[in-house]
Design an enzyme around this catalytic site. Structure first.
Site, PDB file in Angstrom:
ATOM      1  N   CYS A 113       0.816  -1.228   0.000  1.00 29.76           N
ATOM      2  CA  CYS A 113       0.000   0.000   0.000  1.00 29.76           C
ATOM      3  C   CYS A 113       0.846   1.273   0.000  1.00 29.76           C
ATOM      4  CB  CYS A 113      -0.950   0.011   1.186  1.00 29.76           C
ATOM      5  SG  CYS A 113      -2.049  -1.401   1.186  1.00 29.76           S
ATOM      6  N   HIS A 253      -3.389   7.310   2.571  1.00 31.97           N
ATOM      7  CA  HIS A 253      -3.801   6.019   2.023  1.00 31.97           C
ATOM      8  C   HIS A 253      -5.134   5.655   2.671  1.00 31.97           C
ATOM      9  CE1 HIS A 253      -4.059   1.901   0.972  1.00 31.97           C
ATOM     10  NE2 HIS A 253      -3.689   1.433   2.152  1.00 31.97           N
ATOM     11  N   ASN A 283     -10.113  -0.239   0.283  1.00 32.62           N
ATOM     12  CA  ASN A 283      -8.650  -0.130   0.216  1.00 32.62           C
ATOM     13  C   ASN A 283      -8.179  -0.634  -1.152  1.00 32.62           C
ATOM     14  OD1 ASN A 283      -5.894  -0.418   0.457  1.00 32.62           O
ATOM     15  ND2 ASN A 283      -5.960  -1.427   2.467  1.00 32.62           N
TER      16      ASN A 283
HETATM   17  N1  COA Z   1     -17.984  -8.623   9.800  1.00 34.65           N
HETATM   18  C1  COA Z   1     -18.356  -8.883  11.057  1.00 34.65           C
HETATM   19  N2  COA Z   1     -17.489  -9.218  12.023  1.00 34.65           N
HETATM   20  C2  COA Z   1     -16.205  -9.279  11.703  1.00 34.65           C
HETATM   21  C3  COA Z   1     -15.737  -9.025  10.391  1.00 34.65           C
HETATM   22  C4  COA Z   1     -16.692  -8.702   9.426  1.00 34.65           C
HETATM   23  N3  COA Z   1     -16.356  -8.427   8.150  1.00 34.65           N
HETATM   24  N4  COA Z   1     -14.396  -9.152  10.377  1.00 34.65           N
HETATM   25  C5  COA Z   1     -14.008  -9.475  11.615  1.00 34.65           C
HETATM   26  N5  COA Z   1     -15.115  -9.558  12.432  1.00 34.65           N
HETATM   27  C6  COA Z   1     -15.166  -9.885  13.838  1.00 34.65           C
HETATM   28  C7  COA Z   1     -13.951 -10.656  14.314  1.00 34.65           C
HETATM   29  O1  COA Z   1     -14.120 -12.045  14.051  1.00 34.65           O
HETATM   30  C8  COA Z   1     -13.943 -10.340  15.769  1.00 34.65           C
HETATM   31  O2  COA Z   1     -14.896 -11.177  16.427  1.00 34.65           O
HETATM   32  P1  COA Z   1     -14.603 -11.787  17.894  1.00 34.65           P
HETATM   33  O3  COA Z   1     -14.445 -10.575  18.776  1.00 34.65           O
HETATM   34  O4  COA Z   1     -15.805 -12.594  18.145  1.00 34.65           O
HETATM   35  O5  COA Z   1     -13.334 -12.552  17.752  1.00 34.65           O
HETATM   36  C9  COA Z   1     -14.460  -8.917  15.850  1.00 34.65           C
HETATM   37  O6  COA Z   1     -15.131  -8.687  14.600  1.00 34.65           O
HETATM   38  C10 COA Z   1     -13.386  -7.861  16.032  1.00 34.65           C
HETATM   39  O7  COA Z   1     -12.315  -8.155  15.112  1.00 34.65           O
HETATM   40  P2  COA Z   1     -11.030  -7.256  15.045  1.00 34.65           P
HETATM   41  O8  COA Z   1     -10.121  -7.814  14.000  1.00 34.65           O
HETATM   42  O9  COA Z   1     -10.473  -7.051  16.421  1.00 34.65           O
HETATM   43  O10 COA Z   1     -11.685  -5.867  14.548  1.00 34.65           O
HETATM   44  P3  COA Z   1     -11.022  -4.474  14.325  1.00 34.65           P
HETATM   45  O11 COA Z   1     -11.747  -3.454  15.083  1.00 34.65           O
HETATM   46  O12 COA Z   1      -9.523  -4.531  14.476  1.00 34.65           O
HETATM   47  O13 COA Z   1     -11.330  -4.190  12.772  1.00 34.65           O
HETATM   48  C11 COA Z   1     -10.169  -4.285  10.674  1.00 34.65           C
HETATM   49  C12 COA Z   1     -10.837  -5.071  11.798  1.00 34.65           C
HETATM   50  C13 COA Z   1      -9.570  -5.261   9.686  1.00 34.65           C
HETATM   51  C14 COA Z   1     -11.234  -3.433  10.016  1.00 34.65           C
HETATM   52  C15 COA Z   1      -9.061  -3.386  11.246  1.00 34.65           C
HETATM   53  O14 COA Z   1      -8.278  -4.124  12.140  1.00 34.65           O
HETATM   54  C16 COA Z   1      -8.162  -2.766  10.208  1.00 34.65           C
HETATM   55  O15 COA Z   1      -8.590  -1.943   9.434  1.00 34.65           O
HETATM   56  N6  COA Z   1      -6.879  -3.119  10.246  1.00 34.65           N
HETATM   57  C17 COA Z   1      -5.816  -2.435   9.517  1.00 34.65           C
HETATM   58  C18 COA Z   1      -5.934  -2.522   8.030  1.00 34.65           C
HETATM   59  C19 COA Z   1      -4.748  -1.830   7.463  1.00 34.65           C
HETATM   60  O16 COA Z   1      -4.423  -0.728   7.829  1.00 34.65           O
HETATM   61  N7  COA Z   1      -4.022  -2.458   6.609  1.00 34.65           N
HETATM   62  C20 COA Z   1      -2.784  -1.857   6.202  1.00 34.65           C
HETATM   63  C21 COA Z   1      -2.808  -1.364   4.876  1.00 34.65           C
HETATM   64  S1  COA Z   1      -3.243  -2.611   3.752  1.00 34.65           S
END
Ligand code: COA
Length: 326
Positions: A113, A253, A283
């Site tokens: 990215c 980004h 993204n």
């Molecule tokens: N829909 C519903 N629930 C979902 C889900 C979805 N699409 N994806 C994950 N969950 C659930 C998980 O299973 C987890 O459930 P649990 O608590 O029962 O285990 C819960 O939601 C929380 O998951 P978590 O991964 O802790 O959520 P988060 O708040 O961190 O959000 C992202 C997830 C991916 C949106 C976030 O972590 C993110 O944006 N990460 C960085 C991405 C990034 O910057 N990448 C770098 C550039 S590519």
């Protein structure tokens, strides 16, 4: 002092819109969860026949048209991508052929990215050194073909698209004031696409283990991204002896709305000084910043003489920033 300047921009996204509600039909997720955790409402996905160089070509043609420049005048093409047409030849070579840019050297760049800003760093250096005069820099991705559509933790996040900029030298006050690129390979397992390379070449086993799709440890990545980008943005301004209040626009980004808001808050930037389009495209990795720059230009948000900060974070890990005076 000679520095590189963006003389025109162009972008392209596929017509096909996939909404959060569409994704509710294929994985256990909800429109509400996706909007609250990411800010994404919909993304664009290619039809089966389009490859990354096709998207790159559409964006590049617009950038050429906007500058009234002929493809044969370009002397270097850099394509930042992690979803190229083939492992080789490079997507940049396919683009060179499609544009008819007969005098241009061409290569791909992989910094996930952060790829577009790595490309800006290289392009700026090559123009400053006099090695190249007119560079086409494109960020293009078809991530949908590397997305595991049964994995709700990743499939809701990504989209397809391309953005292009044309760069040439200037001795005026506008242009790229500084670029900053970093990496930390010790955290390479946070975001990756393990299969298909020399470590895990394609086999029945790699297919069964779904190793040919993107994997991400989202929550860990999120925490590192927030910490890194907040610090990077402040340091980039400091190195240019600028106060955040002198900044007219932050073009980050587009990975997660909460990450963008954390950086904006740290800099004390009001909402109108932050360019956000993640709700429309998700993204798009290395395409996200050039698409955003093009949309900012089209909507009159990049005004002559004003300071614009670009920043990105991605797999590798890599992170990068640039300070531009428009
Ligand atoms: N829909 C519903 N629930 C979902 C889900 C979805 N699409 N994806 C994950 N969950 C659930 C998980 O299973 C987890 O459930 P649990 O608590 O029962 O285990 C819960 O939601 C929380 O998951 P978590 O991964 O802790 O959520 P988060 O708040 O961190 O959000 C992202 C997830 C991916 C949106 C976030 O972590 C993110 O944006 N990460 C960085 C991405 C990034 O910057 N990448 C770098 C550039 S590519």
């Amino acid at each position: 002092m000679l520095r590189a300047r963006i003389i025109s921009t162009g972008s392209y996204v596929p017509e096909n819109v996939v909404t959060n509600t569409d994704l509710e039909q294929i994985v256990d997720t909800s429109d509400e969860w996706i909007i609250e955790r990411t800010g994404i409402r919909e993304r664009r996905i290619v039809d089966g026949n389009q490859a990354t160089s096709d998207l790159a070509c559409e964006a590049a043609l617009k950038a050429l048209k906007n500058a009234d420049v002929k493809a044969r005048d370009i002397d270097l093409i850099i394509v930042a991508t992690i979803s190229g047409d083939m492992p080789f030849p490079s997507t940049a070579c396919f683009l060179q052929q499609k544009l008819g840019a007969k005098k241009a050297a061409a290569f791909d760049l992989n910094a996930a990215c952060s790829g577009f800003l790595y490309g800006l760093h290289i392009a700026n250096s090559l123009i400053k050194s006099g090695a190249h005069k007119k560079i086409l820099l494109v960020g293009a991705e078809v991530l949908s073909k590397f997305t595991d559509w049964s994995d709700r933790t990743t499939c809701v996040l990504f989209g397809d698209g391309a953005g292009a900029v044309l760069l040439e030298g200037t001795k005026e006050k506008c242009g790229i004031y500084s670029t900053h690129i970093y990496s930390d390979g010790s955290l390479s397992d946070l975001i990756s696409l393990p299969g298909g390379g020399s470590k895990y070449p394609c086999s029945k086993e790699t297919i069964l283990k779904r190793l040919h799709f993107m994997k991400m440890k989202g929550n860990e990545t999120f925490k590192v991204a927030v910490r890194t980008l907040e610090e990077l943005a402040s340091r980039t301004l400091e190195e240019n002896s600028l106060d955040p209040s002198q900044l007219s626009l932050l073009i980050p980004h587009q990975a997660n709305l909460r990450i963008i808001q954390a950086t904006a808050k740290r800099l004390g930037l009001s909402t109108e000084k932050v360019f956000i389009n993640i709700e429309k495209y998700g993204n798009t990795s290395s395409a996200s910043i050039p698409i955003a720059i093009d949309e900012a230009v089209q909507s009159g948000k990049c005004r002559e003489g004003e300071y614009i900060l670009l920043e990105a974070f991605g797999g590798g890990l890599t992170w990068a920033s640039a300070l531009i005076r428009w």
